[in-house]
Scaffold this motif. Sequence first.
Motif, PDB file in Angstrom:
ATOM      1  N   GLY A 737     -65.619 -26.773  -8.998  1.00  0.00           N
ATOM      2  CA  GLY A 737     -65.533 -25.435  -8.612  1.00  0.00           C
ATOM      3  C   GLY A 737     -65.703 -24.341  -9.623  1.00  0.00           C
ATOM      4  O   GLY A 737     -65.575 -25.155 -10.683  1.00  0.00           O
ATOM      5  N   HIS A 738     -64.510 -23.564  -8.897  1.00  0.00           N
ATOM      6  CA  HIS A 738     -64.292 -22.639 -10.168  1.00  0.00           C
ATOM      7  C   HIS A 738     -63.416 -23.041 -11.263  1.00  0.00           C
ATOM      8  O   HIS A 738     -63.260 -22.135 -12.627  1.00  0.00           O
ATOM      9  CB  HIS A 738     -64.367 -21.528  -9.798  1.00  0.00           C
ATOM     10  CG  HIS A 738     -62.726 -21.341  -8.992  1.00  0.00           C
ATOM     11  ND1 HIS A 738     -61.379 -20.960  -9.842  1.00  0.00           N
ATOM     12  CD2 HIS A 738     -61.760 -21.405  -8.008  1.00  0.00           C
ATOM     13  CE1 HIS A 738     -60.430 -20.808  -9.161  1.00  0.00           C
ATOM     14  NE2 HIS A 738     -60.285 -21.128  -7.895  1.00  0.00           N
ATOM     15  N   GLU A 739     -62.058 -23.723 -11.295  1.00  0.00           N
ATOM     16  CA  GLU A 739     -61.763 -23.851 -11.988  1.00  0.00           C
ATOM     17  C   GLU A 739     -62.608 -24.657 -13.484  1.00  0.00           C
ATOM     18  O   GLU A 739     -62.312 -24.602 -14.165  1.00  0.00           O
ATOM     19  CB  GLU A 739     -60.795 -25.625 -11.134  1.00  0.00           C
ATOM     20  CG  GLU A 739     -59.537 -25.544 -11.018  1.00  0.00           C
ATOM     21  CD  GLU A 739     -59.410 -26.553 -10.553  1.00  0.00           C
ATOM     22  OE1 GLU A 739     -57.606 -27.181 -11.600  1.00  0.00           O
ATOM     23  OE2 GLU A 739     -58.421 -27.275  -8.842  1.00  0.00           O
ATOM     24  N   TRP A 741     -65.500 -24.304 -13.997  1.00  0.00           N
ATOM     25  CA  TRP A 741     -66.254 -22.916 -14.274  1.00  0.00           C
ATOM     26  C   TRP A 741     -65.260 -22.495 -15.353  1.00  0.00           C
ATOM     27  O   TRP A 741     -65.335 -22.581 -16.549  1.00  0.00           O
ATOM     28  CB  TRP A 741     -67.004 -22.046 -13.570  1.00  0.00           C
ATOM     29  CG  TRP A 741     -68.344 -21.370 -14.430  1.00  0.00           C
ATOM     30  CD1 TRP A 741     -69.074 -22.026 -13.720  1.00  0.00           C
ATOM     31  CD2 TRP A 741     -68.189 -19.925 -14.680  1.00  0.00           C
ATOM     32  NE1 TRP A 741     -70.517 -20.824 -13.914  1.00  0.00           N
ATOM     33  CE2 TRP A 741     -69.565 -20.114 -15.941  1.00  0.00           C
ATOM     34  CE3 TRP A 741     -66.926 -19.810 -15.073  1.00  0.00           C
ATOM     35  CZ2 TRP A 741     -69.824 -18.899 -15.993  1.00  0.00           C
ATOM     36  CZ3 TRP A 741     -67.080 -18.481 -16.276  1.00  0.00           C
ATOM     37  CH2 TRP A 741     -68.592 -18.308 -16.769  1.00  0.00           C
ATOM     38  N   ASP A 742     -64.681 -21.947 -15.193  1.00  0.00           N
ATOM     39  CA  ASP A 742     -63.353 -21.374 -15.679  1.00  0.00           C
ATOM     40  C   ASP A 742     -62.594 -21.737 -17.204  1.00  0.00           C
ATOM     41  O   ASP A 742     -63.352 -21.610 -18.053  1.00  0.00           O
ATOM     42  CB  ASP A 742     -62.181 -20.417 -15.395  1.00  0.00           C
ATOM     43  CG  ASP A 742     -62.369 -19.486 -14.262  1.00  0.00           C
ATOM     44  OD1 ASP A 742     -64.049 -19.325 -14.119  1.00  0.00           O
ATOM     45  OD2 ASP A 742     -61.881 -19.695 -12.828  1.00  0.00           O
ATOM     46  N   THR A 767     -73.518 -24.791 -11.773  1.00  0.00           N
ATOM     47  CA  THR A 767     -72.302 -24.691 -10.657  1.00  0.00           C
ATOM     48  C   THR A 767     -73.817 -24.249  -9.727  1.00  0.00           C
ATOM     49  O   THR A 767     -74.537 -23.274  -9.987  1.00  0.00           O
ATOM     50  CB  THR A 767     -71.561 -23.376 -11.544  1.00  0.00           C
ATOM     51  OG1 THR A 767     -70.984 -23.304  -9.575  1.00  0.00           O
ATOM     52  CG2 THR A 767     -72.041 -21.446 -11.214  1.00  0.00           C
ATOM     53  N   ALA A 769     -71.988 -22.521  -6.944  1.00  0.00           N
ATOM     54  CA  ALA A 769     -71.309 -21.287  -6.457  1.00  0.00           C
ATOM     55  C   ALA A 769     -72.242 -20.370  -6.941  1.00  0.00           C
ATOM     56  O   ALA A 769     -72.322 -19.896  -7.653  1.00  0.00           O
ATOM     57  CB  ALA A 769     -70.139 -21.447  -6.871  1.00  0.00           C
ATOM     58  N   TRP A 771     -71.840 -16.565  -6.175  1.00  0.00           N
ATOM     59  CA  TRP A 771     -70.756 -15.803  -6.989  1.00  0.00           C
ATOM     60  C   TRP A 771     -70.511 -16.293  -8.871  1.00  0.00           C
ATOM     61  O   TRP A 771     -70.532 -15.116  -9.210  1.00  0.00           O
ATOM     62  CB  TRP A 771     -69.892 -15.837  -5.683  1.00  0.00           C
ATOM     63  CG  TRP A 771     -68.593 -16.542  -5.947  1.00  0.00           C
ATOM     64  CD1 TRP A 771     -68.774 -18.218  -5.573  1.00  0.00           C
ATOM     65  CD2 TRP A 771     -67.243 -16.353  -7.286  1.00  0.00           C
ATOM     66  NE1 TRP A 771     -67.875 -18.804  -6.151  1.00  0.00           N
ATOM     67  CE2 TRP A 771     -66.943 -18.121  -7.229  1.00  0.00           C
ATOM     68  CE3 TRP A 771     -66.956 -16.235  -7.864  1.00  0.00           C
ATOM     69  CZ2 TRP A 771     -65.587 -18.395  -7.643  1.00  0.00           C
ATOM     70  CZ3 TRP A 771     -66.177 -16.345  -8.678  1.00  0.00           C
ATOM     71  CH2 TRP A 771     -65.175 -17.075  -8.753  1.00  0.00           C
ATOM     72  N   LEU A 772     -69.867 -17.481  -8.832  1.00  0.00           N
ATOM     73  CA  LEU A 772     -70.326 -17.658 -10.338  1.00  0.00           C
ATOM     74  C   LEU A 772     -71.697 -17.242 -11.413  1.00  0.00           C
ATOM     75  O   LEU A 772     -71.505 -17.307 -12.220  1.00  0.00           O
ATOM     76  CB  LEU A 772     -69.776 -19.000 -10.096  1.00  0.00           C
ATOM     77  CG  LEU A 772     -68.206 -19.595 -10.044  1.00  0.00           C
ATOM     78  CD1 LEU A 772     -68.444 -20.817 -10.223  1.00  0.00           C
ATOM     79  CD2 LEU A 772     -67.203 -18.407 -10.941  1.00  0.00           C
ATOM     80  N   ARG A 775     -72.152 -13.648 -11.233  1.00  0.00           N
ATOM     81  CA  ARG A 775     -70.852 -13.171 -12.241  1.00  0.00           C
ATOM     82  C   ARG A 775     -71.853 -13.835 -13.629  1.00  0.00           C
ATOM     83  O   ARG A 775     -71.480 -12.808 -15.374  1.00  0.00           O
ATOM     84  CB  ARG A 775     -69.110 -14.171 -12.070  1.00  0.00           C
ATOM     85  CG  ARG A 775     -68.140 -13.615 -13.388  1.00  0.00           C
ATOM     86  CD  ARG A 775     -67.154 -13.868 -13.294  1.00  0.00           C
ATOM     87  NE  ARG A 775     -67.292 -14.949 -13.659  1.00  0.00           N
ATOM     88  CZ  ARG A 775     -65.885 -16.665 -13.137  1.00  0.00           C
ATOM     89  NH1 ARG A 775     -64.681 -15.582 -12.661  1.00  0.00           N
ATOM     90  NH2 ARG A 775     -66.087 -17.407 -14.035  1.00  0.00           N
ATOM     91  N   TYR A 776     -72.137 -15.167 -13.872  1.00  0.00           N
ATOM     92  CA  TYR A 776     -72.614 -15.099 -15.013  1.00  0.00           C
ATOM     93  C   TYR A 776     -74.254 -14.238 -15.795  1.00  0.00           C
ATOM     94  O   TYR A 776     -73.675 -14.177 -16.722  1.00  0.00           O
ATOM     95  CB  TYR A 776     -73.077 -16.153 -15.219  1.00  0.00           C
ATOM     96  CG  TYR A 776     -72.705 -17.675 -16.384  1.00  0.00           C
ATOM     97  CD1 TYR A 776     -72.571 -16.914 -17.929  1.00  0.00           C
ATOM     98  CD2 TYR A 776     -74.234 -18.918 -16.238  1.00  0.00           C
ATOM     99  CE1 TYR A 776     -72.383 -17.432 -18.404  1.00  0.00           C
ATOM    100  CE2 TYR A 776     -73.718 -19.532 -17.553  1.00  0.00           C
ATOM    101  CZ  TYR A 776     -73.062 -18.609 -19.347  1.00  0.00           C
ATOM    102  OH  TYR A 776     -73.100 -19.361 -20.000  1.00  0.00           O
TER     103      TYR A 776
END
Length: 899
Positions: A737-739, A741-742, A767, A769, A771-772, A775-776
């Motif tokens: 998830g976003h973890e 990705w970050d 990813t 997701a 929304w990610l 954003r990218y």
Amino acid sequence: MKPWDRYRLPDSLLPLSYNLTLWPRLEPNADGLYIFTGQSYVIFQCVKSTDLVIIHSNKLNLTSFNGHLAQLTAEHHSEPAVEKSWLVPKTHYLVLQLQSSLIVGETYVLHTRFQGELADDLEGFYRSEYTENGVKKIVATSQMQATYARKAFPCFDEPAMKAVFNVTIIHSRDTVALSNGRETGTVDTNVDGESVRITKFEPTARMSTYLLAFIVCDFADIQSIQKNVSIRIWARRKAIDARQGDYALNVTGPILEFYERYYNAAYPLSKSDQIALPDFNAGAMENWGLVTYRETALLYDPIISSTGNKERVITVISHELAHMWFGNLVTVRWWNDLWLNEGFASYVEYLGADHAEPTWNIKDHMVLYDVHRVFGVDALASSHPLSCDEDEVRTPAQISEMFSTISYSKGAAVLRMLSEFLSEPVFAKGLSSYLNTFSFGNTVYTDLWDHLQQAVQSTPGLEIPHTIHDIMNRWTLQMGFPVVTIDTRTGSISQRHFLLDPDSIVERPSQYNYTWFVPIKWMKSGVHQQQFWLLQQTDSNTHMKVSGNEWVLANTNVSGYFRVNYDPGNWDRLIMLLNSNHRALSVINRAQIIDDAFNLARAKIINTTLALKTTKYLSKETGYIPWESALRNLNYYILMFDRTEVYGALKGYLKKQILPLYEHFKVMTEDWNKVPAGHSDQYNQINAISMGCKMGVEGCRELIKNWFRQWMENPAHNPIHPNLKSTVYCYAVAFGGHEEWDFAWRMFKNATVASEASRLREAMACTQAPWLLNRYLEYTLDPSKIRKQDATSTIQSIARNIVGMPLAWDFVRARWRYIFEQYGRGSFSFAGLIHGITRRFSTEFELEELKKFKADHHDIGFGSATLAMEQAIEKTTANIKWVAENKAPVMQWFSDESA
């Protein structure tokens, strides 16, 4: 039409030499701009009477001399009076209208003073930024090919306008200046109240403007001397300290030595500098004596980089060094023959790399990376010949379009075929005579044919059915390639133009009516036979007639640039051979059978299920080249069906086929703890894990998540082997998830090795997701987040992701004007953006959207992606038809075979 409205220079003036001084400022001025100033004296001869001086100048502010933009003096006569002078932005000219004509045979000097912006646009003289120890550093560097030298100084910016360049660079004392020649001296002094260093360089050899290079930086270097040639590798200090330049230094000497022998011509310069730049648009650029590279193409970290990174470094170095003779010493007269430069370097790069790394069998990879790759483009009705008329290539955008897969990969494939039927020694003999005859000059492609023909005539016993001109013109002056059909029941052989979409209409006429002189190397039941030449549409060869269980395989080792089809009986026997004893055929020919069958099926020449049958033996295959060929072809099925109900059955079949390979590598690597010894085994291990995870092989997902989790828990220690990083990073981000990705983003921002940053940048596009991904996509518009050189490839990576494709398509459409202005005018990677986003397009709705996109942006245009746009429409149309015809039988076949 006035001479200054034409894109080509008049042929009345001939440059002899330039005295050029440049001073780049690595600090912004009061307006926040980075600038450079300079002056140039170009000495030229008048060869045809004219009262005009026309020279290229683009985006430069010129200083006025008595109200004129330049000063003209004569060496032996009175000064020619300038009536008026002006700039022509459209054609990039500075024009001087004179009161009287110049004297033929007389030499003149044109003096200009100018200021330009050291912008971050990756063109001409530009700036590259990077951070070291928290401090922002600026590099002034250059990229002149194809039409950007005119942005650095006024010049006759055409490849045939060769001259000698005397370069002087003014720079701050804590930096080093580099150019094509060796430094001859430095002086520390004050200029305009600033403490500076002035570095002068030896005069260059006689060369084209596009090969000039100037760099000011505070990089470090490592060096060695070989046969009086100074070899230096330059990069950021941290990269040199971390020994990332060592591999490049170790292989440069052997590769130069190989080319000296191969060309039978000494390296023409006193030094060979190679430099890795943080921002660089192309992969590398063969500036004579100062080759520039992306960091990923020159730097190799033995701890962090993968085998693939190492192979990229050696092949790119080998490609660029091949140009030091072919391209730089002898240069094509105009860009319509670019294929000769690039195709040649793309072919011999494998020979140079093979010499430096003989255990890798790297020459075999050419079939995958060049021949099979370009077949896909050259089988379209919108393809184009290797060579075209000069007047078809005039504008900078048209020149940029020549830098295509056709020029590089088809050029390489066709020259490899030529070398195969002549034999390498005869090919090298002709080359050597060509290079020694035209040293420091310019040629057209027929000059090379002349010298190869002389080599043929001076070789006893070598017979070819026609002259080199007659044979090769059919491969270079008409687009496409043939499919050769062999009927082993009768021995009859025929050829026809191979088109991926048989219903497409070829509008480009050919004087040869799309027939070729085809050299066919072949074998019968494992025994190599004498080469056969197919010289017309149909012919027969009784030796190719078989009986019983005999089989015929044509185009052994894919030495020719064509596809092969057989009668159904011979196809069945070849497939039986693969299933019973696949090692009876070389890895290249196993890959060829698969690649030909899948593409013949797409062109409706054989049925789709016959092509699918060629993959049944893969559960026994461990070779990289056949697997890679199969996965590339099956990837088309994945792209066409991963949004449909067919995908479940397809996944079931592929899981069944990949499982034995996955288990094979699991055992070979002692449960993934060792690295396979063989070079290509290391690549195939990546295929095993990548496809294993994609198709849901048990344990694969957990293996990857576990590795990545270990790294997240201890960022200072990465447990993932460099070869597997691309795959592991991508799937870990996709499964996470976003973890995750970050974490990848943090590691990307902190990466000190370019290849590592590149892998993380691609992985973040994996990813699931939305929304990610959105954003990218926004990040690609912000150069502080994603470098400009990486923006279009990042958007392409997002488009490869099934979730990301519609998002990337919407993003590009919404911001087309901005994206085009940033990257569209001349960027080589720009065409790839259109290809990348439209790969999955296979519905009427997507085709309509594509056509609407083209119509809506007619006013802005598509620049160097104009042809890519046509090809996207053509491919989408073909995809729609293919899916309609094949969905049901493909679904049935996969369902039956995965059961």
